[in-house]
Design a protein around this motif. Structure first.
Motif, PDB file in Angstrom:
ATOM      1  N   ALA A   1      46.589  33.704  26.809  1.00  0.00           N
ATOM      2  CA  ALA A   1      45.255  33.378  27.320  1.00  0.00           C
ATOM      3  C   ALA A   1      45.332  33.013  28.796  1.00  0.00           C
ATOM      4  O   ALA A   1      44.487  33.441  29.593  1.00  0.00           O
ATOM      5  CB  ALA A   1      44.648  32.231  26.515  1.00  0.00           C
ATOM      6  N   GLY A   2      46.347  32.236  29.162  1.00  0.00           N
ATOM      7  CA  GLY A   2      46.525  31.847  30.561  1.00  0.00           C
ATOM      8  C   GLY A   2      46.754  33.046  31.459  1.00  0.00           C
ATOM      9  O   GLY A   2      46.196  33.125  32.563  1.00  0.00           O
ATOM     10  N   GLN A   3      47.557  33.995  31.004  1.00  0.00           N
ATOM     11  CA  GLN A   3      47.805  35.209  31.796  1.00  0.00           C
ATOM     12  C   GLN A   3      46.529  36.033  31.945  1.00  0.00           C
ATOM     13  O   GLN A   3      46.247  36.553  33.025  1.00  0.00           O
ATOM     14  CB  GLN A   3      48.918  36.042  31.157  1.00  0.00           C
ATOM     15  N   PHE A   4      45.761  36.141  30.871  1.00  0.00           N
ATOM     16  CA  PHE A   4      44.498  36.879  30.903  1.00  0.00           C
ATOM     17  C   PHE A   4      43.542  36.251  31.919  1.00  0.00           C
ATOM     18  O   PHE A   4      42.949  36.946  32.755  1.00  0.00           O
ATOM     19  CB  PHE A   4      43.881  36.889  29.499  1.00  0.00           C
ATOM     20  N   LEU A   5      43.409  34.928  31.868  1.00  0.00           N
ATOM     21  CA  LEU A   5      42.518  34.223  32.792  1.00  0.00           C
ATOM     22  C   LEU A   5      43.055  34.277  34.227  1.00  0.00           C
ATOM     23  O   LEU A   5      42.295  34.518  35.173  1.00  0.00           O
ATOM     24  CB  LEU A   5      42.320  32.780  32.335  1.00  0.00           C
ATOM     25  N   HIS A   6      44.351  34.074  34.383  1.00  0.00           N
ATOM     26  CA  HIS A   6      44.975  34.108  35.712  1.00  0.00           C
ATOM     27  C   HIS A   6      44.747  35.455  36.377  1.00  0.00           C
ATOM     28  O   HIS A   6      44.355  35.534  37.553  1.00  0.00           O
ATOM     29  CB  HIS A   6      46.471  33.794  35.589  1.00  0.00           C
ATOM     30  N   GLU A   7      44.974  36.524  35.640  1.00  0.00           N
ATOM     31  CA  GLU A   7      44.782  37.877  36.176  1.00  0.00           C
ATOM     32  C   GLU A   7      43.338  38.060  36.651  1.00  0.00           C
ATOM     33  O   GLU A   7      43.090  38.585  37.729  1.00  0.00           O
ATOM     34  CB  GLU A   7      45.125  38.897  35.092  1.00  0.00           C
ATOM     35  N   GLY A   8      42.392  37.616  35.851  1.00  0.00           N
ATOM     36  CA  GLY A   8      40.989  37.751  36.224  1.00  0.00           C
ATOM     37  C   GLY A   8      40.613  36.897  37.414  1.00  0.00           C
ATOM     38  O   GLY A   8      39.938  37.359  38.337  1.00  0.00           O
ATOM     39  N   LEU A   9      41.056  35.640  37.415  1.00  0.00           N
ATOM     40  CA  LEU A   9      40.723  34.745  38.522  1.00  0.00           C
ATOM     41  C   LEU A   9      41.318  35.240  39.836  1.00  0.00           C
ATOM     42  O   LEU A   9      40.662  35.190  40.878  1.00  0.00           O
ATOM     43  CB  LEU A   9      41.178  33.320  38.200  1.00  0.00           C
ATOM     44  N   CYS A  10      42.531  35.749  39.786  1.00  0.00           N
ATOM     45  CA  CYS A  10      43.170  36.278  41.001  1.00  0.00           C
ATOM     46  C   CYS A  10      42.466  37.538  41.509  1.00  0.00           C
ATOM     47  O   CYS A  10      42.482  37.820  42.701  1.00  0.00           O
ATOM     48  CB  CYS A  10      44.653  36.549  40.758  1.00  0.00           C
ATOM     49  N   ALA A  11      41.827  38.278  40.600  1.00  0.00           N
ATOM     50  CA  ALA A  11      41.091  39.481  40.989  1.00  0.00           C
ATOM     51  C   ALA A  11      39.665  39.156  41.445  1.00  0.00           C
ATOM     52  O   ALA A  11      38.939  40.049  41.872  1.00  0.00           O
ATOM     53  CB  ALA A  11      41.047  40.462  39.816  1.00  0.00           C
ATOM     54  N   GLY A  12      39.264  37.879  41.326  1.00  0.00           N
ATOM     55  CA  GLY A  12      37.927  37.477  41.727  1.00  0.00           C
ATOM     56  C   GLY A  12      36.906  37.504  40.612  1.00  0.00           C
ATOM     57  O   GLY A  12      35.717  37.260  40.844  1.00  0.00           O
TER      58      GLY A  12
END
Length: 177
Positions: free
Chosen positions: A21-32
Motif C-alpha cells: 500500500a505504501g509503495q502504491f501511494l508513494h508512486e502516486g504521490l511522487c507522480a503528483g
C-alpha cells in the motif's frame, strides 16, 4: 471513459500489506496524483510511518489535498445497511463526490482501500463482492486507479470467491504473502 485500473492483492501479513500500500501511494504521490487511503486507524499509522521513512509528510500532503486519509470502518458505515448490504445510492453519492473533488486538482486519482477486506473478515463475503462491483460501476463515470487489499482468509482461499475476485479486478498482483 476508462483509464481505470482495479487492482487486487492478497496479504498474509501486515508488513506486506503496509509495504504494498505504501509503495502504491508513494508512486502516486511522487507522480503528483491525488491519493485517497481508506484504511483502518492502525494501518493509517503504519502507512504514515512508512511514507515518512521514505521522505513523505502525510500531514503536509493532506493539507495540500494531495493525500486524503479516510477511516475504513467509518466510511463503510456511511454506505452499509446491515439489512441490505451496501446501499448503492449512498455509495455512488459519496464516492462520486469524493472522486470529483480529488480530481479537481487536475491530476490522476489513486485510491487504496480495505473496506472490502473488513467485510470479508466479518464473514460478509457477498457484501464485499457487492462493494467491488459498485467500484466497477463508478469506474464507468470516473477515471481512477483503485488498489484493493484482502487478508488471506478462508474467503480469499475459497475457489469460488477467488475466481470471482479475479474476474472483478482488472489486475491481480500475486505476491503479497
Amino acid at each position: 471513459m476508462s483509464n481505470t485500473a482495479h487492482i487486487v492483492q492478497f496479504f498474509s501479513s501486515d508488513e506486506a500489506y503496509v509495504r504494498a500500500a505504501g509503495q502504491f501511494l508513494h508512486e502516486g504521490l511522487c507522480a503528483g496524483d491525488t491519493c485517497v487511503a481508506v484504511a483502518t486507524a492502525d494501518h493509517h499509522r503504519q502507512l504514515d510511518a512508512y511514507l515518512f521513512d521514505i521522505g513523505l509528510n502525510t500531514a503536509a500532503l493532506s493539507a495540500e489535498y494531495r493525500y486524503i486519509p479516510l477511516q475504513a470502518e467509518h466510511t463503510l458505515q456511511t454506505v452499509f445497511d446491515p439489512q441490505f448490504g451496501i446501499h448503492r445510492e449512498r455509495f455512488h453519492r459519496q464516492f462520486n463526490q469524493l472522486i470529483s473533488q480529488a480530481a479537481a486538482r487536475g491530476q490522476p486519482v489513486r485510491l487504496f482501500g480495505e473496506m472490502v477486506s473488513l467485510l470479508a473478515e466479518r464473514g460478509q463475503p457477498d457484501y464485499a463482492i457487492q462493494l467491488e462491483e459498485l467500484w466497477n460501476e463508478l469506474s464507468r463515470q470516473h477515471n481512477f486507479t483503485l488498489f484493493c487489499s484482502y487478508k488471506v482468509s478462508p474467503f480469499t482461499e475459497n475457489p469460488r470467491y477467488r475466481k470471482l475476485l479475479h474476474s472483478i479486478h482488472s489486475h491481480v498482483v500475486r505476491d503479497g504473502a
